[in-house]
Design a protein around this motif. Structure first.
Motif, short mmCIF file in Angstrom:
data_model
loop_
_atom_site.label_atom_id
_atom_site.label_comp_id
_atom_site.label_asym_id
_atom_site.label_seq_id
_atom_site.Cartn_x
_atom_site.Cartn_y
_atom_site.Cartn_z
N ALA A 85 0.84 -1.21 0.00
CA ALA A 85 0.00 0.00 0.00
C ALA A 85 0.87 1.26 0.00
O ALA A 85 0.56 2.26 -0.66
CB ALA A 85 -0.93 -0.01 1.21
N PHE A 86 1.99 1.20 0.74
CA PHE A 86 2.94 2.32 0.74
C PHE A 86 3.51 2.53 -0.67
O PHE A 86 3.55 3.64 -1.19
CB PHE A 86 4.07 2.01 1.74
N TRP A 87 3.95 1.42 -1.29
CA TRP A 87 4.52 1.53 -2.65
C TRP A 87 3.47 2.05 -3.63
O TRP A 87 3.80 2.80 -4.55
CB TRP A 87 5.09 0.17 -3.11
N MET A 88 2.21 1.64 -3.44
CA MET A 88 1.14 2.15 -4.34
C MET A 88 1.02 3.67 -4.23
O MET A 88 0.77 4.35 -5.22
CB MET A 88 -0.22 1.51 -3.99
N THR A 89 1.15 4.19 -3.01
CA THR A 89 1.06 5.64 -2.80
C THR A 89 2.11 6.35 -3.66
O THR A 89 1.81 7.32 -4.37
CB THR A 89 1.31 5.96 -1.31
N LEU A 90 3.33 5.82 -3.63
CA LEU A 90 4.41 6.45 -4.39
C LEU A 90 4.25 6.18 -5.89
O LEU A 90 4.55 7.04 -6.72
CB LEU A 90 5.77 5.93 -3.91
N LYS A 91 3.76 4.98 -6.22
CA LYS A 91 3.62 4.60 -7.63
C LYS A 91 2.63 5.52 -8.34
O LYS A 91 2.88 5.98 -9.45
CB LYS A 91 3.13 3.15 -7.70
N CYS A 92 1.51 5.80 -7.69
CA CYS A 92 0.51 6.67 -8.32
C CYS A 92 1.09 8.07 -8.50
O CYS A 92 0.84 8.72 -9.52
CB CYS A 92 -0.77 6.73 -7.48
N ALA A 93 1.89 8.50 -7.53
CA ALA A 93 2.52 9.82 -7.64
C ALA A 93 3.53 9.84 -8.78
O ALA A 93 3.57 10.78 -9.57
CB ALA A 93 3.20 10.18 -6.32
N VAL A 94 4.33 8.77 -8.90
CA VAL A 94 5.32 8.67 -9.98
C VAL A 94 4.62 8.69 -11.35
O VAL A 94 5.07 9.35 -12.29
CB VAL A 94 6.13 7.35 -9.82
#
Ligand code: NAD
Length: 405
Positions: A85-94
């Motif tokens: 879920a943490f990586w998803m937060t950054l992935k959507c931002a990227v």
């Protein structure tokens, strides 16, 4: 197995050493907005009732509704879901999409359930969580072992409970049930676009020898797309092991072979290899597309690939990152490399809300410049801070989230 959430926090620590961010942002990103554990009773085919453990982690919604897949796996547990879920937060931002990060899961080996039991379990997950889900609140998607059919059951259950007919609460649905054209190959294709954009900059030749771990949605699609574009996929594996052919494997025939025999082993013209051997095979590009922590301090020193691209989430531990950085092997990080999946999920959500249906060509034409743009921004950022691509990607993501906060 190493705790994936701890690994994710170590990655965050390393970024803060390279570039300063506000304390408020970093503190906020050290824990999810909420993590929910549920129990799901299922009446099994033999009449007994079995209780399954399920999860939904809503990590951060600064950029938009929580977004992230649901994983069915026997080893799924809360720390894994939190990390994802943490990586998803950054992935959507990227990826530059207006979505936040979330993830869900159920501790289950779906191969041990009948289809009826699997459907009851999937609908049960939605019943427990329907209050927190919704097109403007939290939008789940598929992940390991969750298929378009499962997404269709979930979307149907949600519609029954809430009366919401937009179908925008679940993505990854079949195309005749509100799914987007192109969602199936999106993660593999997005990965290919990222690779194509960065190939020269990371020192890879025009035609690459590629090794892929994982023969699921992501691995198979990536293998097909790389082959179609003139690269040779010389080795590929699933959980039981892999096959190797130095001149390149015919992926379509291999998929048929697996369907017939239940495993990759014994494929004509190839040699059987173990997953350990596969990861240590000499090649231009190694693509882990299966699971977390597969490249770690025990095997990172033995990697012979010229570059790595993470299509799985979290396949490298922080220790492996350090070893490979010192060896000069570039790693294209998961939050960039596999962001094509969530980008097309976002397209699906957008189409559902506008009641539109885009052709596959339209979807891919929109995906390509977004992946290219994300890859180049990250490459530039890594150069600016004299660091690796993972830290470059984190910096791009954190800058976007900080600006919105
Ligand atoms: P999947 O369930 O379709 O396939 C997983 C594959 O990994 C299977 O071939 C399985 O046999 C193999 N596998 C399992 N354990 C293994 C092991 N120990 N060694 C080698 N292979 C093993 O899942 P998927 O959707 O292809 O997802 C794969 C990875 O990609 C996961 O990390 C997932 O989070 C990530 N990912 C998926 C998407 C998507 O759109 N599906 C998007 C972004 C990231």
């Amino acid at each position: 197995m190493q705790n994936p959430f701890q690994n994710a926090m170590e990655q965050l620590d390393k970024v803060v050493k390279v570039r300063n961010f506000s304390d408020e942002l970093i503190k906020k990103l050290r824990q999810p907005d909420r993590d929910i554990r549920i129990s799901i009773p299922v009446k099994m085919d033999n009449g007994s009732v079995k209780i399954f453990e399920g999860y939904r982690v809503e990590y951060n919604n600064t950029l938009g509704p929580y977004k992230g897949g649901i994983r069915y796996h026997k080893d799924t547990e809360i720390n894994e879901v939190k990390a994802l879920a943490f990586w998803m937060t950054l992935k959507c931002a990227v990826a530059g999409i207006p979505m936040g990060g979330g993830k869900g899961g159920i501790t289950v080996d779906p191969k041990e359930l009948s289809k009826t039991e699997l459907e009851k379990l999937s609908r049960g997950w939605v019943r427990r969580l329907s209050d927190i889900l919704g097109p403007k609140k939290d939008v789940p998607a598929p992940d390991v072992n969750t298929t378009p059919e499962i997404m269709a059951w979930m979307a149907d259950e949600y519609e029954k409970i809430t009366g919401d007919r937009t179908r925008a609460t679940f993505t990854g649905k079949p195309t005749d049930k509100g799914g987007s054209a192109g969602r199936g190959p999106a993660t593999g294709l997005g990965g290919f676009y990222v690779f194509d954009s960065l190939r020269k900059q990371i020192g890879l030749p025009d035609k690459c020898k590629v090794v892929i771990q994982g023969f699921g949605n992501v691995g198979v699609n990536a293998a097909q797309i790389f082959s179609e574009n003139g690269h040779a996929v010389i080795a590929i594996s699933d959980s039981k092991g892999g096959v190797y052919n130095e001149n390149g494997l015919d992926i379509e025939k291999l998929a048929e072979h697996k369907k017939r025999n239940g495993s990759l082993s014994g494929f004509e013209g190839s040699k059987d290899i173990s997953n350990e051997e596969l990861l240590e095979t000499g090649c231009d590009l190694l693509i882990p597309a299966a699971f977390e922590n597969v490249i770690n301090d025990a095997n990172a020193g033995k990697i012979k690939a010229k570059a790595i691209m993470e299509l799985a989430n979290g396949p490298l531990t922080p220790e492996a990152d350090e070893i490979l950085f010192k060896k000069g092997i570039p790693v294209v990080p998961d939050i960039l490399a596999n962001s094509g999946g969530v980008t097309v999920s976002y397209f699906e959500w957008d189409q559902n809300l506008k009641n539109e249906h885009w052709s596959e060509k339209e979807v891919f034409d929109k995906l390509l410049p977004m992946m290219n743009d994300a890859a180049q921004k990250i490459f530039k950022k890594a150069k600016e801070y004299s660091t690796d691509l993972r830290r470059g990607a984190f910096i791009v993501a954190l800058e976007r989230i900080q600006a919105k906060m």
